[in-house]
Motif scaffolding. Structure first.
Motif, short mmCIF file in Angstrom:
data_model
loop_
_atom_site.label_atom_id
_atom_site.label_comp_id
_atom_site.label_asym_id
_atom_site.label_seq_id
_atom_site.Cartn_x
_atom_site.Cartn_y
_atom_site.Cartn_z
N ARG A 36 23.39 -1.85 -19.76
CA ARG A 36 23.71 -2.85 -18.75
C ARG A 36 23.97 -4.21 -19.41
O ARG A 36 24.90 -4.93 -19.04
N LEU A 37 23.16 -4.56 -20.42
CA LEU A 37 23.35 -5.82 -21.14
C LEU A 37 24.68 -5.81 -21.88
O LEU A 37 25.43 -6.79 -21.85
N GLN A 38 25.02 -4.70 -22.52
CA GLN A 38 26.28 -4.59 -23.24
C GLN A 38 27.46 -4.71 -22.28
O GLN A 38 28.44 -5.40 -22.56
N LYS A 39 27.37 -4.08 -21.11
CA LYS A 39 28.44 -4.16 -20.12
C LYS A 39 28.61 -5.59 -19.61
O LYS A 39 29.73 -6.07 -19.46
N THR A 40 27.48 -6.26 -19.36
CA THR A 40 27.54 -7.64 -18.90
C THR A 40 28.22 -8.53 -19.94
O THR A 40 29.06 -9.38 -19.60
N LEU A 41 27.87 -8.35 -21.20
CA LEU A 41 28.50 -9.14 -22.27
C LEU A 41 29.99 -8.85 -22.36
O LEU A 41 30.81 -9.76 -22.53
N LYS A 43 32.75 -9.83 -27.18
CA LYS A 43 32.81 -8.56 -27.89
C LYS A 43 31.96 -8.68 -29.14
O LYS A 43 32.11 -9.61 -29.93
N LEU A 44 31.06 -7.72 -29.33
CA LEU A 44 30.19 -7.73 -30.48
C LEU A 44 30.73 -6.79 -31.54
O LEU A 44 31.28 -5.73 -31.24
N ASN A 45 30.55 -7.15 -32.82
CA ASN A 45 31.05 -6.33 -33.91
C ASN A 45 30.04 -5.33 -34.41
O ASN A 45 30.30 -4.61 -35.35
N TRP A 46 28.85 -5.30 -33.86
CA TRP A 46 27.83 -4.36 -34.32
C TRP A 46 27.41 -3.45 -33.16
O TRP A 46 27.69 -3.75 -32.01
N PRO A 47 26.75 -2.38 -33.48
CA PRO A 47 26.34 -1.44 -32.42
C PRO A 47 25.45 -2.10 -31.38
O PRO A 47 24.73 -3.06 -31.68
N SER A 48 25.48 -1.55 -30.16
CA SER A 48 24.77 -2.18 -29.04
C SER A 48 23.27 -2.20 -29.23
O SER A 48 22.59 -3.07 -28.71
N TRP A 49 22.70 -1.30 -30.01
CA TRP A 49 21.25 -1.29 -30.15
C TRP A 49 20.75 -2.49 -30.92
O TRP A 49 19.60 -2.85 -30.83
N ARG A 50 21.63 -3.14 -31.65
CA ARG A 50 21.20 -4.33 -32.40
C ARG A 50 21.11 -5.55 -31.50
O ARG A 50 20.62 -6.60 -31.92
N ILE A 51 21.59 -5.45 -30.27
CA ILE A 51 21.49 -6.57 -29.33
C ILE A 51 20.02 -6.87 -29.07
O ILE A 51 19.61 -8.03 -29.00
#
Length: 192
Positions: A148-153, A159-167
């Motif tokens: 959900r956090l990744q979708k909101t971003l 756009k993040l350059n690293w995998p979502s788990w690093r958020i």
């Protein structure tokens, strides 16, 4: 048919009540007595005392949801052989279905040894199962929040350059942390 258990009982368990049928076979004659109890602790203890006073050796109950668990825990403290029956295996003939008929039917099936008991794990295994189910649910919730956090971003055009788990942090702990956990509680490193 041959009677295997001459002094037995069948319990029809519901959310608020338990209908108990005690079945005695003496010299070929069958004597039944049916009583209804509430599912409070006081009433379940009264049920246990009544079954013991009647001389019941074996008790069968139907597995309906989670309602059987408190009844099982109270009766397991007594000197009874408990059998948890799968509802599909002990289904009565279609027709007029009442709680008294169900309890009587369970007692009759048990008396002749026609009920195959379901697996009921011991207390330690039940607690471990509950713990693992809770952990599994928490891991799923965490994954949903990260997604959900990744979708909101991404909706905000970030756009993040690293995998979502690093958020939300590192995927793995450092090895030194795992070693400290293992030293503090050997054998339980999977939960540290």
């Amino acid at each position: 048919m041959e009677v295997l258990y001459p002094h037995c009982a069948g319990l029809d368990v519901h959310k608020n009540t338990v209908v108990a049928c005690v079945r005695h076979t003496v010299d070929g004659t069958i004597k039944r007595e049916v009583r209804t109890f509430k599912t409070t602790t006081k009433e379940l203890l009264a049920l246990s005392e009544w079954l013991a006073a009647e001389g019941c050796t074996h008790i069968a109950m139907e597995a309906t949801g989670v309602y059987w668990k408190p009844v099982w825990h109270i009766l397991s403290d007594g000197d009874f052989a408990l059998v948890l029956a799968n509802a599909a295996h002990v289904k009565n003939v279609p027709g007029r279905k009442t709680d008294v008929n169900d309890a009587t039917w369970l007692a009759d099936l048990l008396a002749h040894g026609l009920i195959r008991g379901s697996f009921v794990p011991d207390q330690q295994t039940q607690e471990m199962r509950d713990l693992l189910r809770t952990r599994k649910q928490l891991v799923r919730e965490r994954s949903r929040h990260v997604q959900r956090l990744q979708k909101t971003l991404e909706d905000a055009i970030i756009k993040l350059n690293w995998p979502s788990w690093r958020i939300v942090g590192s995927r793995r702990r450092p090895r030194s942390s795992a070693r400290r956990c293992a030293a503090a509680s050997p054998g339980i490193t999977a939960f540290c």
